[in-house]
Design a protein around this motif. Structure first.
Motif, PDB file in Angstrom:
ATOM      1  N   VAL A  30       1.943 -18.991  49.015  1.00 45.68           N
ATOM      2  CA  VAL A  30       1.372 -20.189  49.643  1.00 45.68           C
ATOM      3  C   VAL A  30       1.910 -21.400  48.898  1.00 45.68           C
ATOM      4  O   VAL A  30       1.871 -21.446  47.665  1.00 45.68           O
ATOM      5  CB  VAL A  30      -0.171 -20.188  49.566  1.00 45.68           C
ATOM      6  N   ASN A  31       2.406 -22.362  49.642  1.00 47.46           N
ATOM      7  CA  ASN A  31       2.932 -23.579  49.041  1.00 47.46           C
ATOM      8  C   ASN A  31       2.043 -24.764  49.402  1.00 47.46           C
ATOM      9  O   ASN A  31       1.756 -24.986  50.579  1.00 47.46           O
ATOM     10  CB  ASN A  31       4.366 -23.809  49.533  1.00 47.46           C
ATOM     11  N   LEU A  32       1.585 -25.476  48.374  1.00 50.91           N
ATOM     12  CA  LEU A  32       0.729 -26.649  48.573  1.00 50.91           C
ATOM     13  C   LEU A  32       1.525 -27.901  48.256  1.00 50.91           C
ATOM     14  O   LEU A  32       2.073 -28.019  47.158  1.00 50.91           O
ATOM     15  CB  LEU A  32      -0.462 -26.610  47.612  1.00 50.91           C
ATOM     16  N   THR A  33       1.569 -28.831  49.190  1.00 53.92           N
ATOM     17  CA  THR A  33       2.245 -30.096  48.925  1.00 53.92           C
ATOM     18  C   THR A  33       1.227 -31.218  49.080  1.00 53.92           C
ATOM     19  O   THR A  33       0.635 -31.383  50.149  1.00 53.92           O
ATOM     20  CB  THR A  33       3.414 -30.306  49.907  1.00 53.92           C
ATOM     21  N   VAL A  44      -0.138 -27.210  53.628  1.00 51.34           N
ATOM     22  CA  VAL A  44      -0.303 -25.860  53.080  1.00 51.34           C
ATOM     23  C   VAL A  44       0.537 -24.928  53.943  1.00 51.34           C
ATOM     24  O   VAL A  44       0.252 -24.754  55.126  1.00 51.34           O
ATOM     25  CB  VAL A  44      -1.780 -25.421  53.120  1.00 51.34           C
TER      26      VAL A  44
ATOM     27  N   GLN B  28       5.087 -32.334  42.630  1.00 53.71           N
ATOM     28  CA  GLN B  28       5.677 -32.395  43.969  1.00 53.71           C
ATOM     29  C   GLN B  28       5.027 -31.348  44.879  1.00 53.71           C
ATOM     30  O   GLN B  28       4.615 -31.639  45.994  1.00 53.71           O
ATOM     31  CB  GLN B  28       7.186 -32.113  43.848  1.00 53.71           C
ATOM     32  N   ASN B  29       4.955 -30.130  44.414  1.00 58.46           N
ATOM     33  CA  ASN B  29       4.242 -29.090  45.145  1.00 58.46           C
ATOM     34  C   ASN B  29       3.899 -27.933  44.214  1.00 58.46           C
ATOM     35  O   ASN B  29       4.383 -27.867  43.087  1.00 58.46           O
ATOM     36  CB  ASN B  29       5.008 -28.625  46.394  1.00 58.46           C
ATOM     37  N   VAL B  30       3.015 -27.077  44.712  1.00 57.71           N
ATOM     38  CA  VAL B  30       2.560 -25.926  43.924  1.00 57.71           C
ATOM     39  C   VAL B  30       2.725 -24.679  44.780  1.00 57.71           C
ATOM     40  O   VAL B  30       2.306 -24.668  45.942  1.00 57.71           O
ATOM     41  CB  VAL B  30       1.071 -26.078  43.520  1.00 57.71           C
ATOM     42  N   ASN B  31       3.343 -23.667  44.209  1.00 56.06           N
ATOM     43  CA  ASN B  31       3.528 -22.417  44.932  1.00 56.06           C
ATOM     44  C   ASN B  31       2.692 -21.313  44.293  1.00 56.06           C
ATOM     45  O   ASN B  31       2.760 -21.105  43.088  1.00 56.06           O
ATOM     46  CB  ASN B  31       5.022 -22.045  44.904  1.00 56.06           C
ATOM     47  N   LEU B  32       1.877 -20.653  45.124  1.00 56.34           N
ATOM     48  CA  LEU B  32       1.024 -19.567  44.642  1.00 56.34           C
ATOM     49  C   LEU B  32       1.559 -18.252  45.180  1.00 56.34           C
ATOM     50  O   LEU B  32       1.735 -18.109  46.392  1.00 56.34           O
ATOM     51  CB  LEU B  32      -0.400 -19.729  45.187  1.00 56.34           C
ATOM     52  N   ILE B  70      -5.716 -31.130  45.134  1.00 55.82           N
ATOM     53  CA  ILE B  70      -4.684 -31.263  46.172  1.00 55.82           C
ATOM     54  C   ILE B  70      -5.288 -30.962  47.538  1.00 55.82           C
ATOM     55  O   ILE B  70      -5.073 -31.693  48.510  1.00 55.82           O
ATOM     56  CB  ILE B  70      -3.489 -30.311  45.888  1.00 55.82           C
TER      57      ILE B  70
END
Lengths: 73, 73
Positions: A30-33, A44, B28-32, B70
């Motif tokens: 899952v990518n959150l921006t 998301v 910038q973004n977060v990847n889970l 976020i």
């Protein structure tokens, strides 16, 4: 090319969001921006195990729960 | 090539995690990525606005708070 390589997008990526529940077992990542100058919306994006990318609604309770479940696992 | 294109990694991506707080304004973004056969750890990778990628500890309270911030923004 530099932009593509660093993963910085200059506009919103999601036109619409998927409204139905997706079981976490189908989710690859899952990518959150965060919102920003490039896009006013929080985005998301879930990549599913079959390779599809799906935009999710960050305000949907099930989306928050899935993210919590990934973190708590 | 197919694997690289679909973004599926076959092993853990994080060797260690960044322990110090990072302000969300630098993210910038977060990847889970959930744990799975490829890696026993949940992996949280933040891409910073300067292009750096940083592994975060999914169990750290500040990491959970940043992700919540976020989503709630």
């Amino acid at each position: 090319m530099a932009l593509a390589r660093s993963g910085i997008e200059l506009r919103c990526q999601c036109i619409e969001t998927h409204s139905k529940f997706i079981h976490p077992k189908f989710i690859q990542n899952v990518n959150l921006t965060p919102s920003g100058p490039h896009c006013k919306n929080v985005e998301v994006i879930a990549t599913l195990k079959d390779g599809r990318e799906v935009c999710l609604d960050p305000t949907a309770p099930w989306v928050k729960l899935i993210i919590k479940a990934i973190l708590d696992k």
